[in-house]
Design a protein around this motif. Structure first.
Motif, PDB file in Angstrom:
ATOM      1  N   ASP A 138      -7.959  -2.863  -7.766  1.00 55.94           N
ATOM      2  CA  ASP A 138      -6.226  -2.898  -7.903  1.00 55.94           C
ATOM      3  C   ASP A 138      -5.717  -4.290  -8.250  1.00 55.94           C
ATOM      4  O   ASP A 138      -4.777  -4.239  -8.860  1.00 55.94           O
ATOM      5  CB  ASP A 138      -6.101  -2.464  -6.433  1.00 55.94           C
ATOM      6  CG  ASP A 138      -6.053  -1.151  -6.107  1.00 55.94           C
ATOM      7  OD1 ASP A 138      -6.665  -0.327  -6.800  1.00 55.94           O
ATOM      8  OD2 ASP A 138      -5.400  -0.849  -5.004  1.00 55.94           O
ATOM      9  N   VAL A 196      -8.290  -8.082   3.389  1.00 54.73           N
ATOM     10  CA  VAL A 196      -6.880  -8.198   3.136  1.00 54.73           C
ATOM     11  C   VAL A 196      -6.585  -9.878   2.928  1.00 54.73           C
ATOM     12  O   VAL A 196      -6.257 -10.388   2.064  1.00 54.73           O
ATOM     13  CB  VAL A 196      -5.906  -7.556   4.107  1.00 54.73           C
ATOM     14  CG1 VAL A 196      -4.456  -7.908   3.316  1.00 54.73           C
ATOM     15  CG2 VAL A 196      -5.990  -6.038   4.010  1.00 54.73           C
ATOM     16  N   ASP A 218      -3.771  -2.015  -3.074  1.00 53.47           N
ATOM     17  CA  ASP A 218      -4.582  -2.567  -1.994  1.00 53.47           C
ATOM     18  C   ASP A 218      -4.981  -3.971  -2.629  1.00 53.47           C
ATOM     19  O   ASP A 218      -6.130  -4.149  -3.315  1.00 53.47           O
ATOM     20  CB  ASP A 218      -5.689  -1.424  -1.331  1.00 53.47           C
ATOM     21  CG  ASP A 218      -6.266  -2.392  -0.207  1.00 53.47           C
ATOM     22  OD1 ASP A 218      -6.254  -3.608   0.058  1.00 53.47           O
ATOM     23  OD2 ASP A 218      -7.072  -1.601   0.464  1.00 53.47           O
ATOM     24  N   ARG A 224       0.944  -1.231   0.105  1.00 56.60           N
ATOM     25  CA  ARG A 224      -0.004   0.080  -0.083  1.00 56.60           C
ATOM     26  C   ARG A 224       0.978   1.156   0.014  1.00 56.60           C
ATOM     27  O   ARG A 224       0.271   2.544  -0.383  1.00 56.60           O
ATOM     28  CB  ARG A 224      -0.873   0.287   1.360  1.00 56.60           C
ATOM     29  CG  ARG A 224      -2.049  -0.953   0.833  1.00 56.60           C
ATOM     30  CD  ARG A 224      -2.738  -1.471   2.585  1.00 56.60           C
ATOM     31  NE  ARG A 224      -1.586  -1.804   3.492  1.00 56.60           N
ATOM     32  CZ  ARG A 224      -1.945  -2.208   4.653  1.00 56.60           C
ATOM     33  NH1 ARG A 224      -3.328  -2.077   5.190  1.00 56.60           N
ATOM     34  NH2 ARG A 224      -1.059  -2.429   5.407  1.00 56.60           N
TER      35      ARG A 224
END
Ligand code: NDP
Length: 250
Positions: free
Chosen positions: A59, A103, A53, A36
């Motif tokens: 992304d 994540v 991210d 990031r």
């Protein structure tokens, strides 16, 4: 061990991801990585860096397309990026859920989904970084523990749905000396005493180093591991090999 892989390693700015980038690069892979923040100073010039991210599907699609443009289709994906939310279920907020699951779970899903069409065509390898915490629970890390169990289960599904063109395995590290490791021990009342106690429970006599994990990732990525797929490989210095019963009681 030499390799011709075009490799993408998520979370290569530090810790285990950095060691994996360095190992694959030294072995001859063409490597791209992300995080990031800004491009880390340690990265060799020929390693591609993208700020991204992994929790964002936009992304991850961009990462894969850009890597293809610069290096070619990804043949090795290492899903390493992860965060640790150190809370119990009762204490965790909706934001904690979004971060932890975003994540550690969605990131692995996003990246895997983005590479699988090309990997199915050209062949490839996925290595996911799980954790012993997905098998035995660390205190006050409920969502983290569960997120790693998700990674282990997803590993098996990718292997059975996308073999034989794609092999997929997980590495389950024990305690590896990184920033995340420091965060974990900071939770103890007496972090130094907790470290001494933890080391005494490792048959290998020490904590892990990032390079210990990079070594098994390099092996799983290689043709020497051609018959290994759908498995979770624990690399923990022997910590979880022992019975949890206290030896002093016997
Ligand atoms: P670190 O915290 O040292 O590094 C984590 C890496 O992931 C950094 O490069 C970070 O970069 C990146 N990252 C975090 N969030 C994102 C995001 N949303 N998008 C892209 N990159 C991201 O952790 P470790 O090296 O210790 O851990 C690496 C992996 O190993 C994790 O999956 C962790 O769960 C697992 N693991 C670690 C253990 C240990 O003892 N250290 C034990 C078992 C498993 P940035 O912050 O700049 O985005």
């Amino acid at each position: 061990m030499t390799t011709t892989h075009i490799a993408f390693v998520t979370g290569g700015s530090r810790g285990i991801g950095r060691a994996i980038v360095e190992r694959l690069h030294a072995d001859g892979a063409r490597v791209a990585t992300c995080g990031r923040g800004d491009r880390p100073a340690y990265l060799p010039d020929d390693v591609v860096w993208e700020q991204a991210d992994v929790a964002s599907p936009g992304d991850t699609e961009r990462l894969v397309a850009r890597t293809r443009d610069l290096l070619g289709p990804i043949s090795l994906l290492v899903n390493n990026a992860g965060v640790l939310v150190a809370k119990t279920v009762a204490d965790a907020t909706d934001d904690d859920w979004d971060l932890q699951v975003g994540v550690n779970c969605r990131g692995v899903f996003n990246m895997s989904r983005a590479v699988l069409p090309e990997m199915t065509e050209h062949g490839g390898v996925i290595v996911n970084i799980g954790s012993i915490s997905g098998v035995v629970a660390d205190l006050s890390s409920a969502l983290y523990n569960a997120s790693k169990a998700f990674v282990h289960a997803l590993t098996r599904s990718i292997a059975i749905d996308h073999g034989p063109r794609v092999r997929c395995n997980a590495v389950l590290p024990g305690w590896i000396e990184t920033d995340m490791f420091d965060e974990g021990f900071a939770l103890a009342g007496d972090p130094e005493a907790a470290r001494r106690d933890a080391i005494s429970r490792h048959p290998a006599g020490r904590f892990g180093r990032p390079a210990d994990i990079a070594g098994i990732v390099a092996w799983l990525a290689s043709d020497e591991a051609a018959w290994a797929t759908g498995q979770c490989f624990t690399v923990d210095g022997g910590l979880t090999a022992a019975s949890p019963l206290r030896p002093e009681a016997f």
